[in-house]
Design a protein around this motif. Structure first.
Motif, PDB file in Angstrom:
ATOM      1  N   SER A   1       1.050  -1.206   0.092  1.00 44.84           N
ATOM      2  CA  SER A   1      -0.060   0.079   0.021  1.00 44.84           C
ATOM      3  C   SER A   1       0.981   1.333   0.054  1.00 44.84           C
ATOM      4  O   SER A   1       2.107   1.111   0.615  1.00 44.84           O
ATOM      5  CB  SER A   1      -1.017  -0.090   1.399  1.00 44.84           C
ATOM      6  N   ALA A   2       0.315   2.381  -0.377  1.00 47.98           N
ATOM      7  CA  ALA A   2       1.074   3.580  -0.604  1.00 47.98           C
ATOM      8  C   ALA A   2       1.102   4.286   0.637  1.00 47.98           C
ATOM      9  O   ALA A   2       0.246   4.254   1.394  1.00 47.98           O
ATOM     10  CB  ALA A   2       0.494   4.329  -1.831  1.00 47.98           C
ATOM     11  N   LEU A   3       2.364   4.888   0.745  1.00 49.63           N
ATOM     12  CA  LEU A   3       2.053   5.889   2.178  1.00 49.63           C
ATOM     13  C   LEU A   3       1.459   7.025   1.882  1.00 49.63           C
ATOM     14  O   LEU A   3       0.962   7.559   0.877  1.00 49.63           O
ATOM     15  CB  LEU A   3       3.669   6.471   2.414  1.00 49.63           C
ATOM     16  N   PRO A   4       0.695   7.784   3.193  1.00 49.85           N
ATOM     17  CA  PRO A   4      -0.095   8.656   3.025  1.00 49.85           C
ATOM     18  C   PRO A   4       0.443   9.955   2.235  1.00 49.85           C
ATOM     19  O   PRO A   4       1.745   9.986   2.475  1.00 49.85           O
ATOM     20  CB  PRO A   4      -0.449   9.201   4.605  1.00 49.85           C
ATOM     21  N   SER A   5      -0.095  10.665   1.417  1.00 50.35           N
ATOM     22  CA  SER A   5       0.235  11.692   0.600  1.00 50.35           C
ATOM     23  C   SER A   5       0.093  13.274   1.120  1.00 50.35           C
ATOM     24  O   SER A   5       0.417  14.086   0.582  1.00 50.35           O
ATOM     25  CB  SER A   5       0.364  11.578  -0.751  1.00 50.35           C
ATOM     26  N   ARG A   6      -1.014  12.974   1.961  1.00 49.18           N
ATOM     27  CA  ARG A   6      -1.602  14.295   2.603  1.00 49.18           C
ATOM     28  C   ARG A   6      -0.580  14.987   3.298  1.00 49.18           C
ATOM     29  O   ARG A   6      -0.355  14.506   4.225  1.00 49.18           O
ATOM     30  CB  ARG A   6      -2.980  13.955   3.081  1.00 49.18           C
ATOM     31  N   VAL A   7      -0.348  16.155   3.183  1.00 48.70           N
ATOM     32  CA  VAL A   7       0.389  17.022   3.601  1.00 48.70           C
ATOM     33  C   VAL A   7      -0.292  17.938   4.831  1.00 48.70           C
ATOM     34  O   VAL A   7      -1.225  18.198   4.935  1.00 48.70           O
ATOM     35  CB  VAL A   7       1.094  18.288   2.898  1.00 48.70           C
ATOM     36  N   CYS A   9       1.848  19.454   7.587  1.00 54.59           N
ATOM     37  CA  CYS A   9       2.783  20.340   8.161  1.00 54.59           C
ATOM     38  C   CYS A   9       2.585  21.800   7.705  1.00 54.59           C
ATOM     39  O   CYS A   9       2.275  22.110   6.655  1.00 54.59           O
ATOM     40  CB  CYS A   9       4.302  20.207   7.522  1.00 54.59           C
ATOM     41  N   PRO A  10       2.271  22.499   8.662  1.00 55.82           N
ATOM     42  CA  PRO A  10       1.841  24.103   8.443  1.00 55.82           C
ATOM     43  C   PRO A  10       2.840  24.884   7.653  1.00 55.82           C
ATOM     44  O   PRO A  10       2.342  25.694   6.658  1.00 55.82           O
ATOM     45  CB  PRO A  10       1.590  24.505   9.825  1.00 55.82           C
ATOM     46  N   THR A  11       4.412  24.723   7.883  1.00 55.22           N
ATOM     47  CA  THR A  11       5.155  25.300   7.050  1.00 55.22           C
ATOM     48  C   THR A  11       5.061  24.792   5.519  1.00 55.22           C
ATOM     49  O   THR A  11       5.187  25.855   4.803  1.00 55.22           O
ATOM     50  CB  THR A  11       6.689  24.977   7.543  1.00 55.22           C
ATOM     51  N   GLN A  12       4.830  23.692   5.458  1.00 52.76           N
ATOM     52  CA  GLN A  12       4.755  23.033   4.019  1.00 52.76           C
ATOM     53  C   GLN A  12       3.571  23.730   3.233  1.00 52.76           C
ATOM     54  O   GLN A  12       3.518  24.067   2.152  1.00 52.76           O
ATOM     55  CB  GLN A  12       4.763  21.584   3.730  1.00 52.76           C
ATOM     56  N   LEU A  13       2.424  23.643   4.224  1.00 56.04           N
ATOM     57  CA  LEU A  13       1.328  24.130   3.410  1.00 56.04           C
ATOM     58  C   LEU A  13       1.273  25.671   3.223  1.00 56.04           C
ATOM     59  O   LEU A  13       0.712  26.351   2.231  1.00 56.04           O
ATOM     60  CB  LEU A  13      -0.106  23.973   4.447  1.00 56.04           C
ATOM     61  N   GLY A  23       8.289  14.962   6.719  1.00 58.38           N
ATOM     62  CA  GLY A  23       8.605  13.283   6.109  1.00 58.38           C
ATOM     63  C   GLY A  23       8.868  12.301   7.250  1.00 58.38           C
ATOM     64  O   GLY A  23       9.008  11.391   6.947  1.00 58.38           O
ATOM     65  N   LEU A  24       9.075  12.825   8.583  1.00 57.77           N
ATOM     66  CA  LEU A  24       9.331  11.770   9.761  1.00 57.77           C
ATOM     67  C   LEU A  24       7.995  10.979   9.761  1.00 57.77           C
ATOM     68  O   LEU A  24       8.275   9.800   9.982  1.00 57.77           O
ATOM     69  CB  LEU A  24       9.661  12.572  10.893  1.00 57.77           C
ATOM     70  N   THR A  25       7.078  11.271   9.665  1.00 63.36           N
ATOM     71  CA  THR A  25       5.921  10.417  10.006  1.00 63.36           C
ATOM     72  C   THR A  25       5.718   9.233   9.032  1.00 63.36           C
ATOM     73  O   THR A  25       5.779   8.338   9.130  1.00 63.36           O
ATOM     74  CB  THR A  25       4.474  11.129  10.014  1.00 63.36           C
TER      75      THR A  25
END
Length: 107
Positions: A1-7, A9-13, A23-25
């Motif tokens: 199964s694929a890893l979650p791709s939903r972002v 992180c507030p900094t990234q958003l 990317g740690l999670t």
């Protein structure tokens, strides 16, 4: 199964730039699923942090076996890991900012 791709992180958003922990999670999930190269690509600091988390789980057993690190060892280890992670995060942030500024803007 694929890893979650939903972002999440507030900094990234908000800034479209990675924070030191981005990317740690997903890297932890990849390690747990045995996808070690993918975890490394997501965040190389996931490995020491994952080991620390697992040692926390194993702590009662380790104490029964007579192994307890001194507070000084723990302090130095956490301090060095934190400093290295901040430097890595800063370098990754600067690289991403450079790439973002080079990207053509839409009108």
């Amino acid at each position: 199964s694929a890893l979650p791709s939903r972002v999440l992180c507030p900094t990234q958003l908000l800034l479209h730039l990675p924070c030191p922990g981005c990317g740690l999670t997903r890297a932890f999930v990849a390690i747990a699923h045995g996808r070690f190269l993918e975890a490394w690509r997501l965040h190389p600091f996931a490995y020491p942090l994952f080991l620390m988390a697992m040692s926390g789980v194993a702590a009662p057993w380790l104490v029964r076996k007579g192994w307890t690190p001194s507070p000084r060892q723990v302090g130095w280890g956490l301090g060095l890991l934190s400093a290295a992670m901040v430097v890595y995060g800063g370098l990754r942030f600067l690289e991403a900012a450079k790439e973002e500024s080079a990207r053509p803007r839409r009108s």
